[in-house]
Design a protein around this motif. Structure first.
Motif, PDB file in Angstrom:
ATOM      1  N   UNK A  18      39.719   6.169  42.145  1.00 10.40           N
ATOM      2  CA  UNK A  18      38.496   5.382  42.174  1.00 10.40           C
ATOM      3  C   UNK A  18      37.285   6.178  41.722  1.00 10.40           C
ATOM      4  N   UNK A  19      37.231   7.449  42.023  1.00 13.95           N
ATOM      5  CA  UNK A  19      36.076   8.226  41.567  1.00 13.95           C
ATOM      6  C   UNK A  19      36.084   8.388  40.053  1.00 13.95           C
ATOM      7  N   UNK A  20      37.241   8.628  39.479  1.00 17.69           N
ATOM      8  CA  UNK A  20      37.331   8.748  38.020  1.00 17.69           C
ATOM      9  C   UNK A  20      37.051   7.424  37.323  1.00 17.69           C
ATOM     10  N   UNK A  21      37.533   6.345  37.902  1.00 21.56           N
ATOM     11  CA  UNK A  21      37.282   5.034  37.311  1.00 21.56           C
ATOM     12  C   UNK A  21      35.797   4.714  37.374  1.00 21.56           C
ATOM     13  N   UNK A  22      35.146   5.071  38.473  1.00 22.51           N
ATOM     14  CA  UNK A  22      33.709   4.823  38.598  1.00 22.51           C
ATOM     15  C   UNK A  22      32.900   5.548  37.539  1.00 22.51           C
ATOM     16  N   UNK A  23      33.251   6.795  37.284  1.00 18.97           N
ATOM     17  CA  UNK A  23      32.550   7.557  36.241  1.00 18.97           C
ATOM     18  C   UNK A  23      32.795   6.931  34.877  1.00 18.97           C
ATOM     19  N   UNK A  24      34.037   6.563  34.599  1.00 19.65           N
ATOM     20  CA  UNK A  24      34.357   5.957  33.311  1.00 19.65           C
ATOM     21  C   UNK A  24      33.689   4.601  33.138  1.00 19.65           C
ATOM     22  N   UNK A  25      33.524   3.849  34.217  1.00 16.88           N
ATOM     23  CA  UNK A  25      32.841   2.561  34.122  1.00 16.88           C
ATOM     24  C   UNK A  25      31.374   2.748  33.751  1.00 16.88           C
ATOM     25  N   UNK A  64      28.180  -4.780  35.575  1.00 15.62           N
ATOM     26  CA  UNK A  64      28.940  -5.757  36.362  1.00 15.62           C
ATOM     27  C   UNK A  64      30.129  -6.287  35.580  1.00 15.62           C
ATOM     28  N   UNK A  65      29.926  -6.527  34.308  1.00 17.64           N
ATOM     29  CA  UNK A  65      31.003  -7.044  33.447  1.00 17.64           C
ATOM     30  C   UNK A  65      32.068  -5.976  33.224  1.00 17.64           C
ATOM     31  N   UNK A  66      31.659  -4.756  33.036  1.00 17.77           N
ATOM     32  CA  UNK A  66      32.604  -3.661  32.814  1.00 17.77           C
ATOM     33  C   UNK A  66      33.388  -3.373  34.104  1.00 17.77           C
ATOM     34  N   UNK A  67      32.729  -3.490  35.248  1.00 19.56           N
ATOM     35  CA  UNK A  67      33.370  -3.179  36.526  1.00 19.56           C
ATOM     36  C   UNK A  67      34.457  -4.178  36.899  1.00 19.56           C
ATOM     37  N   UNK A  71      29.740   1.359  30.312  1.00 24.47           N
ATOM     38  CA  UNK A  71      28.595   0.453  30.341  1.00 24.47           C
ATOM     39  C   UNK A  71      27.450   0.988  29.491  1.00 24.47           C
ATOM     40  N   UNK A  72      27.319   2.312  29.418  1.00 20.38           N
ATOM     41  CA  UNK A  72      26.256   2.884  28.586  1.00 20.38           C
ATOM     42  C   UNK A  72      26.597   2.856  27.110  1.00 20.38           C
ATOM     43  N   UNK A  73      27.887   2.944  26.779  1.00 20.78           N
ATOM     44  CA  UNK A  73      28.304   2.961  25.379  1.00 20.78           C
ATOM     45  C   UNK A  73      28.325   1.553  24.790  1.00 20.78           C
ATOM     46  N   UNK A  74      28.743   0.587  25.577  1.00 18.75           N
ATOM     47  CA  UNK A  74      28.836  -0.794  25.106  1.00 18.75           C
ATOM     48  C   UNK A  74      27.575  -1.563  25.489  1.00 18.75           C
ATOM     49  N   UNK A  75      27.340  -2.681  24.843  1.00 17.33           N
ATOM     50  CA  UNK A  75      26.165  -3.479  25.213  1.00 17.33           C
ATOM     51  C   UNK A  75      26.391  -4.340  26.468  1.00 17.33           C
TER      52      UNK A  75
END
Length: 65
Positions: free
Chosen positions: A11-18, A30-33, A22-26
């Motif tokens: 969960x910690x790794x997924x949180x960082x990747x989310x 909430x949508x990415x999560x 979210x910063x890379x995509x427009x």
């Protein structure tokens, strides 16, 4: 205990990747999560099944040694 630790590590790794996604995509965070939510639900469901059905936990502990 190992399943609980694995859930915490994932969960910690997924949180960082989310946050990165979210910063890379427009898309908003909430949508990415929503994609990461299925992983969290699956991990917690597996943890609940192993915790509630103790007959499943015993063979897992024997294979870990």
């Amino acid at each position: 205990m190992m399943v609980n630790q694995a859930t915490g590590l994932k969960t910690s790794l997924v949180g960082i990747n989310l946050c990165v996604a979210a910063n890379v995509t427009p898309l908003p965070i909430e949508r990415v999560a929503q994609g990461g939510l299925t992983l969290l639900v699956a991990c917690l469901l597996g943890l609940a099944v192993i915790g509630l059905v103790l007959q499943l936990a015993t063979p897992l502990l024997q294979t870990a040694n």
